[in-house]
Design an enzyme around this catalytic site. Structure first.
Site, PDB file in Angstrom:
ATOM      1  N   PHE A 239      73.119 -92.246 -57.389  1.00 39.63           N
ATOM      2  CA  PHE A 239      72.901 -92.562 -57.156  1.00 39.63           C
ATOM      3  C   PHE A 239      70.480 -92.830 -56.843  1.00 39.63           C
ATOM      4  CE2 PHE A 239      75.989 -92.329 -54.531  1.00 39.63           C
ATOM      5  CZ  PHE A 239      76.638 -93.532 -54.604  1.00 39.63           C
ATOM      6  N   ASP A 240      69.857 -93.796 -57.798  1.00 34.38           N
ATOM      7  CA  ASP A 240      68.889 -93.407 -57.710  1.00 34.38           C
ATOM      8  C   ASP A 240      67.861 -94.432 -55.658  1.00 34.38           C
ATOM      9  OD1 ASP A 240      65.910 -93.881 -58.081  1.00 34.38           O
ATOM     10  OD2 ASP A 240      65.646 -95.820 -58.528  1.00 34.38           O
TER      11      ASP A 240
END
Length: 303
Positions: A161-162
């Protein structure tokens, strides 16, 4: 089949994400819904080839064989296609041995409205409009971008995930976009002990974390935060996750470096990012989901 899915991790997939429906979609685009329905009826015994989300779905369903008591993950279909597509899709699901039993086929309209009714934790689609609708109604959602590369680990499911505008809100990214890197760094250092607000994927990450806890020490799910942040902006992220009581297995603070090589090294099955240019770069190495949320996407939508 259980009538209660409230205690499960529920993932919704569009039929075009699960299977390759390019030929029939082209019929729909060129000739309309009636011709599309006719085409699907004529080809309903032809098995569809796997789509972009197929490997992820197979691994998700495989988790049910590993957790005690089974049945902790539910995958269902939310599709713009008509019911005529349903028979061909379910024939293909049976062919590949996928335990998918629930679906909504919406005859050309967006299926996002059923995501809440099903209690979905995540919606993956190839239709950006449906993804935006789902996000606007509080559901974690992403537009899948295909990758030619495949992870080489069969027995683990690895999510990446960013941070800003995905796991976290875009409040810090707004400062960066409007005032630049220097003010962003100063602001994040000053707010280091103030947790960030949650972004669209916070609840999905919480649900994943809950499943990881159930598996215990030998968990087949791994999570990674892959962010362009660097020190001193790292502290607020770490303290925010601690405040949420979420454990991330790996955290990469890249200081603006391209994420693709790091995602390949991690072996992500799928990576979620809000910025399309980062998604396009990452998709050269791993399957990627674009999350059209936050200020970066608002700028793109301006005339």
């Amino acid at each position: 089949m259980s009538s209660d899915i409230s205690n499960k991790l529920v993932i919704a997939i569009s039929s075009r994400a699960l299977f390759n429906l390019d030929d029939s979609h082209q019929v729909y685009m060129n000739e309309g819904l009636e011709a599309f329905a006719r085409y699907q009826i004529e080809h309903e015994d032809d098995i569809l080839t796997p789509g972009d989300a197929f490997p992820i779905v197979k691994k998700l369903l495989g988790l049910n064989q590993l957790v005690e008591g089974g049945g902790r993950v539910e995958v269902l279909l939310l599709s713009r296609n008509s019911a005529d597509t349903g028979l061909r899709v379910f024939n293909s699901i049976e062919h590949y041995g996928l335990d998918i039993t629930r679906a909504a086929f919406c005859g050309g309209t967006s299926p996002y409205r059923y995501a809440t009714a099903f209690g979905c934790d995540l919606f993956l689609s190839t239709e950006p409009e449906d993804v935006r609708d789902a996000l606007n109604h509080g559901i974690a959602a992403a537009t899948l971008i295909a990758s030619k590369s495949k992870p080489d680990h069969e027995h683990e499911l690895r999510f990446a995930f960013d941070g800003d505008a995905v796991v976290f809100s875009d409040e810090a990214e707004i400062v960066y976009k409007k005032q630049g890197l220097k003010e962003f760094s100063l602001s994040e250092k000053a707010s280091a002990r103030t947790p960030l607000s949650g972004g669209p994927f916070k609840e999905f990450l919480l649900a994943l974390h809950g499943l990881q806890v159930e598996f215990g020490e030998h968990c087949p799910i791994r999570t990674a935060l892959v962010t362009a942040r660097s020190a001193p902006a790292h502290e607020r992220v770490i303290r925010t996750l601690r405040a949420w009581n979420i454990r991330i297995d790996e955290s990469l603070f890249l200081g603006g470096l391209s994420k693709g090589a790091f995602l390949k090294a991690y072996g992500a099955d799928v990576f979620f990012d809000d910025q399309r240019m980062h998604c396009d770069s990452a998709s050269e190495h791993v399957a990627t989901g674009h999350v059209p949320h936050g200020i970066a996407n608002e700028i793109l939508l301006k005339p």
